[in-house]
Write an enzyme that holds these catalytic residues in place. Structure first.
Site, mmCIF file in Angstrom:
data_model
loop_
_atom_site.group_PDB
_atom_site.id
_atom_site.type_symbol
_atom_site.label_atom_id
_atom_site.label_comp_id
_atom_site.label_asym_id
_atom_site.label_seq_id
_atom_site.Cartn_x
_atom_site.Cartn_y
_atom_site.Cartn_z
ATOM 1 C CB SER A 254 -0.913 -0.003 1.221
ATOM 2 O OG SER A 254 -0.148 0.278 2.370
ATOM 3 C CE LYS A 255 -0.471 7.944 -2.122
ATOM 4 N NZ LYS A 255 -0.403 7.640 -3.517
#
Ligand code: GLU
Length: 486
Positions: A254-255
């Site tokens: 994820s980010k």
């Protein structure tokens, strides 16, 4: 021609081009180039509600940055265009009509409210969710009634109610899906747009795609695609589903793991060949030990057989290591060009204007070894491009010195440097080292004051070389200015 490899990269413009997208693009491109095939770019924009403005350009930009050229697609054209799905609606309607006619699909008139109620009920009873096929067996009279009443409908694919669909995947082998677990999915929406499932099958057929390389998350969709192909009497392409990309702790990437747009890596100063090498190793390996591959090497060696099944770990340390390697490999001329390109796109705050290439080429060797990314350069070299060094006057006074001692040291330096004829690093060093001794100060103290005076930095590129590049006139002016400040 029938055996020609034709592959496509088919991004949906619903979000930025992230690492996973570009890994799919790269493997597809490498496969095409390795096989002497055709690499097609197709924009899958049929989900108009999720479309994000400007993202298509970002995808093209990212592909170009990484050096992936496409043989057919937006901008370059080709015999199978248009290459944007929203411009290909007629073909999807035709396929849907054929399926309707053959009884492989049917119109569904259920309202959103009805479907929501149905889902609630299925959840309450802990039943398998999915469309309950209410409209599948309507008589033609009932259909006419519903059509007159509602005026709109979706088209659903009529799934076989039993049996299994086997996907032969070039990476994962045979994977079987039970047909009864797949509901009658929508292929044409009420707004006249196809769903992904129909559009992808129609286009892969019409564009004569031989192999589909895509992320593993699409594997459960593949039986649907195979069944649509079969219903239309089409030969499906071969499939290769690429392993997931995982975070270092093997959770979903994820980010927060740095999984941002690949264009952000460009902005952070990574080199495209480092990024390509990095992406290639996420799921593919030649021999489990070689790490460094030029793009040419990758094209030569790439094969689907060497793509692994288990998740590929995203490891930023590896990217940093690769980037350091490729940065060191550049010649001074190449690094100069890279920096100019980089600054042309992202002019750093510290640098007042794009510098002259010949001047930058003299500076680059002084910092080359210290760069991990292109971004590291600006803070180290910005003073070269400014009228005067920027610092607080008290910074001139080094540890163990006072203002008077610093003044004496800098006047000594001014005098010695004034006498240097050929103002090069060796000659500068030859007068400054003995000066420290004469003054009874440590070289570190003398050089520290001079460094602040001429560069404004506590840590700068090597001092003598820096003075050489600044030139005699500027160096002396900087020392005079410092003396005036003391
Ligand atoms: N448009 C899909 C995506 O954005 C591509 C899926 C496929 O390659 O079939 O990932």
């Amino acid at each position: 021609m029938a055996d020609q490899v034709r592959v496509r990269y088919a991004p949906s413009p619903t979000g930025e081009p992230h690492v996973g997208n570009m890994r799919t693009a790269l493997f597809t491109w490498l496969f095409a180039r390795n096989m002497g095939g055709i690499f097609i770019l197709r924009i899958e924009d049929t989900d108009q509600s999720r479309k994000v403005e400007g993202v298509i350009e970002q995808f093209l930009d990212a592909l170009r940055w990484l050096g992936m050229d496409w043989d057919e697609g937006p901008e370059v054209g080709g015999d199978h265009g248009p290459y944007i799905q929203s411009q290909r609606l007629a073909g999807y309607h035709q396929a849907a009509d054929e399926l309707l006619e053959a009884g492989e699909a049917y119109r569904c008139y259920c309202t959103i409210e009805r479907l929501a109620e149905m889902r609630q009920e299925q959840n309450r009873l802990n039943r398998q969710t999915g469309y309950d096929r209410r409209c599948r067996h309507l008589s033609s009279q009932e259909r006419r009634g519903r059509e007159a009443e509602r005026g709109e409908w979706v088209v659903r694919f009529a799934m076989p109610l039993e049996g299994t669909t086997r996907v032969t995947d070039l990476i994962r082998g045979e994977v079987s899906f039970e047909n009864r677990l797949i509901d009658d999915f929508v292929i044409l929406k009420s707004d006249g747009f196809p769903t992904y499932h129909l559009a992808v099958v129609v286009d892969d057929h019409k564009m004569e795609i031989s192999h589909v390389l895509r992320a593993e998350e699409w594997l459960p969709s593949t039986p649907r695609h195979l069944l649509i192909c079969r219903a239309l009497g089409w030969e499906p392409p071969k499939f290769a589903h690429l392993p997931m990309i995982l975070a270092p702790d093997r959770s979903k990437l994820s980010k927060r793991h740095g999984a941002t747009s690949v264009l952000e890596y460009r902005q952070m100063g990574y080199l495209p060949n480092a990024m390509v090498n990095f992406l290639a190793l996420m799921g593919w390996s030649l021999d489990d030990k070689t790490d460094l591959f030029s793009t040419g090497d990758l094209v030569r060696h790439f094969s689907i057989e060497r793509v692994g099944r288990s998740g590929a770990v995203f490891n930023l340390d590896k990217l940093n290591w690769l980037n350091g390697h490729y940065t060191r490999q550049l010649t001074p001329e190449e690094l100069t060009d890279r920096l100019l390109d980089y600054w042309r796109r992202y002019l750093p705050e510290e640098v007042p204007a794009l510098p002259d290439g010949a001047y930058l080429l003299r500076i680059v060797p002084l910092i080359h070894e210290r760069l991990k990314t292109l971004k590291d350069a600006a803070p180290l070299v910005a003073f070269f491009f400014k009228q005067e060094a920027q610092y607080e006057s008290q910074e001139l006074v080094q540890k163990g010195m006072d203002a008077e001692g610093t003044r004496l040291a800098l006047s000594g330096a001014l005098e010695s440097l004034s006498g240097v004829k050929a103002f090069d690093a060796d000659a500068i060093e030859a007068v400054l080292r003995p000066l420290a001794e004469d003054l009874g100060v440590k070289v570190g103290q003398l050089f520290g004051s001079l460094r602040i005076a001429t560069t404004g930095l506590r840590v700068s590129p090597p001092l003598f070389e820096t003075l050489e590049v600044l030139g005699k006139e500027r160096s002396l002016a900087a020392v005079r200015d410092a003396l005036a400040r003391l």
